[in-house]
Write an enzyme that holds these catalytic residues in place. Structure first.
Site, mmCIF file in Angstrom:
data_model
loop_
_atom_site.group_PDB
_atom_site.id
_atom_site.type_symbol
_atom_site.label_atom_id
_atom_site.label_comp_id
_atom_site.label_asym_id
_atom_site.label_seq_id
_atom_site.Cartn_x
_atom_site.Cartn_y
_atom_site.Cartn_z
ATOM 1 N N GLY A 275 0.852 -1.195 0.000
ATOM 2 C CA GLY A 275 0.000 0.000 0.000
ATOM 3 C C GLY A 275 0.874 1.226 0.000
ATOM 4 O O GLY A 275 1.139 1.858 -1.022
ATOM 5 N N CYS A 344 -10.629 21.628 17.434
ATOM 6 C CA CYS A 344 -10.587 21.951 18.863
ATOM 7 C C CYS A 344 -9.992 20.803 19.663
ATOM 8 O O CYS A 344 -10.685 20.147 20.450
ATOM 9 C CB CYS A 344 -11.986 22.271 19.337
ATOM 10 S SG CYS A 344 -12.731 23.502 18.274
HETATM 11 N N1 LLP Z 1 -2.133 -6.203 3.930
HETATM 12 C C1 LLP Z 1 -2.755 -6.193 5.122
HETATM 13 C C2 LLP Z 1 -3.408 -7.418 5.580
HETATM 14 C C3 LLP Z 1 -2.749 -5.039 5.905
HETATM 15 O O1 LLP Z 1 -3.351 -5.046 7.093
HETATM 16 C C4 LLP Z 1 -2.090 -3.878 5.445
HETATM 17 C C5 LLP Z 1 -2.075 -2.644 6.236
HETATM 18 C C6 LLP Z 1 -1.483 -3.916 4.168
HETATM 19 C C7 LLP Z 1 -1.516 -5.104 3.449
HETATM 20 C C8 LLP Z 1 -0.778 -2.738 3.569
HETATM 21 O O2 LLP Z 1 0.300 -2.341 4.320
HETATM 22 P P1 LLP Z 1 1.343 -1.265 3.773
HETATM 23 O O3 LLP Z 1 2.036 -1.867 2.572
HETATM 24 O O4 LLP Z 1 0.574 -0.061 3.383
HETATM 25 O O5 LLP Z 1 2.238 -1.034 4.911
HETATM 26 N N2 LLP Z 1 -2.884 3.710 9.114
HETATM 27 C C9 LLP Z 1 -1.524 3.277 9.330
HETATM 28 C C10 LLP Z 1 -1.188 2.027 8.553
HETATM 29 C C11 LLP Z 1 -2.120 0.879 8.836
HETATM 30 C C12 LLP Z 1 -1.785 -0.346 8.045
HETATM 31 C C13 LLP Z 1 -2.856 -1.368 8.158
HETATM 32 N N3 LLP Z 1 -2.672 -2.536 7.366
HETATM 33 C C14 LLP Z 1 -0.574 4.415 8.989
HETATM 34 O O6 LLP Z 1 -1.046 5.499 8.610
HETATM 35 O O7 LLP Z 1 0.635 4.276 9.132
#
Ligand code: LLP
Length: 415
Positions: A275, A344
């Protein structure tokens, strides 16, 4: 690598000055570089050459249709975690056979929809969920292809809120119980066991947690093979980190070189669910300085974006670089300030105690690396309408989501 660069003191997105985009888009807005997005996707794809693989972009990082469409056209599949994300995948034309359905709380309705369109694989988080899927599939006269999500108990050494691969986290099945669970699953009606899934966390900047967790998973695949439970897919999840500040995460090439021998031995197709690494540095949040104020010994730069637009600093204490859209002649003069929004709450900040060029009301600044988990985590808190999103392709700009109006903000409500 991204296409946000200064040209003669003016910040550009690809070949357009950001100040010019702001004139038509209004502030605040999310700004994406299409060619950065394509470059990241393309680099991952070409690093994977020679391995049977499928990239399933993690929609949670950014699910704006235009972003998804660019990736879909480049050949990406989808990692979805809800009926809503599945809807988006179908809307941009991603073939269901390139969709993996993740999550630990899939509802019966979501399972039905996903079975109906025949997604590639359900990544199963618990026995209870598998029982539900088996019943629903039987009722529908379908067979559900599943992978079991195992928790390899490896520390990804990232922020605790985005660590998922430790025993104490809520996700997956403990690896020591996995063989037993696989045997049960293989005997369940209307279930076909095809894969194994793990995702140990996000913003991981070292290779070793990926390698160690994959070694454990591949060990399990070998054990299952001996039991006659041959698997077809190893799903590595996502998690590759990016440079927000001075982190040095593994490159795509380093990541793939490390996993290649393990995957080759397994004989399985590799699925990855990136992601952040695809979209994080392909987007920025552009905001205008409203006020600069000093209270006691502290200085605050108050901007027109707020934590409802980008909540990462408030939740994770995340660092995002903040740079001016135009360098003034006196840019060498700096100040130390908190950059805050108008919500706020004292948690409403983008930076604390940050050294910045002297800023004045009216100036534009860019909050960098905001392409992932920015727009998708935004809200209407304080009744602030969702902001616009713009995509640039060379010298072309396009509003890919217009700013929400007040009327639209209340459209679902009644009294
Ligand atoms: N696959 C699964 C099963 C996941 O839970 C996630 C992310 C991804 C793939 C993708 O991960 P990435 O490649 O983006 O690291 N809101 C948080 C990140 C939460 C990630 C949740 N799961 C932030 O802003 O850092």
């Amino acid at each position: 690598m991204n296409l946000f660069n200064y040209r003669e003191g003016e910040l550009f997105c690809e070949d357009l000055p950001i100040s010019q985009i702001a004139e038509t888009a209004g502030t605040p807005f999310y700004l994406y570089s299409k060619n950065t997005l394509l470059r990241h996707y393309g680099r991952f794809e070409s690093s994977l050459a020679g391995i049977e693989h499928l990239i399933c972009f993690a929609f949670k990082a950014n699910s704006s249709l235009a972003i998804l469409k660019v990736l879909a056209d480049a050949g990406s599949g989808a990692d979805v975690v809800s009926g809503g994300e599945l809807f988006r995948a179908l809307r941009v034309g991603i073939p269901p056979r390139k969709v993996v359905f993740n999550g630990n709380a899939k509802t019966e309705k979501e399972l039905r929809t996903a079975l109906d369109c025949d997604v590639l694989m359900f990544n199963i988080d618990s026995e209870s969920e598998l029982n539900l899927l088996s019943r629903v599939a039987r009722e529908m006269g379908r067979t559900a292809r599943v992978a079991l999500r195992v928790n390899p108990d490896i520390d990804p050494r990232t922020h605790p809120y985005i660590s998922t691969g430790l025993k104490e986290n809520k996700f997956g099945i403990a690896i020591e119980n996995a063989v037993e669970f696989y045997k049960q699953a293989a005997d369940m009606p209307n279930i076909e066991v095809v894969g194994i899934h793990k995702h140990i966390g996000s913003q991981i900047v070292e290779l070793s947690p990926f390698v160690e967790s994959l070694e454990r998973v591949i060990g399990l695949v070998a054990e299952l093979n001996q039991l006659g439970l041959g698997l077809r897919f190893v799903d590595m999840g996502g998690g590759i980190g990016i440079t927000y500040d001075n982190e040095e995460p593994p490159s795509f090439e380093e990541y793939v070189s490390a996993v290649r021998p393990l995957i080759r031995n397994s004989g399985c197709t590799l699925i990855v669910e990136p992601g952040r690494v695809i979209v994080g540095n392909a987007g920025v949040l552009v905001t205008r300085v409203l006020h600069v104020k000093t209270t006691g010994s502290k200085k605050f730069v108050v901007v027109d974006a707020a934590m409802n637009d980008l909540i990462r600093p408030s939740i994770y204490g995340a660092f995002h670089r903040i740079i001016p859209v135009k360098y003034r002649d006196d840019a060498a003069r700096t100040m130390v300030a908190d950059v805050v929004g108008g919500i706020c709450e004292s948690a409403d900040f983008f930076a604390r105690g940050r050294e910045l060029p002297e800023l004045e009301p009216g100036e534009l600044i860019a909050i960098m690396s905001a392409g992932a988990y920015g727009s998708t985590m935004s809200s209407n808190y304080n009744s602030r309408p969702l902001i616009a999103e713009v995509m640039v392709d060379g010298t072309q700009q396009k509003v890919i989501r217009r700013r929400q109006t007040f009327e639209e903000m209340v459209a679902l409500e009644s009294f």
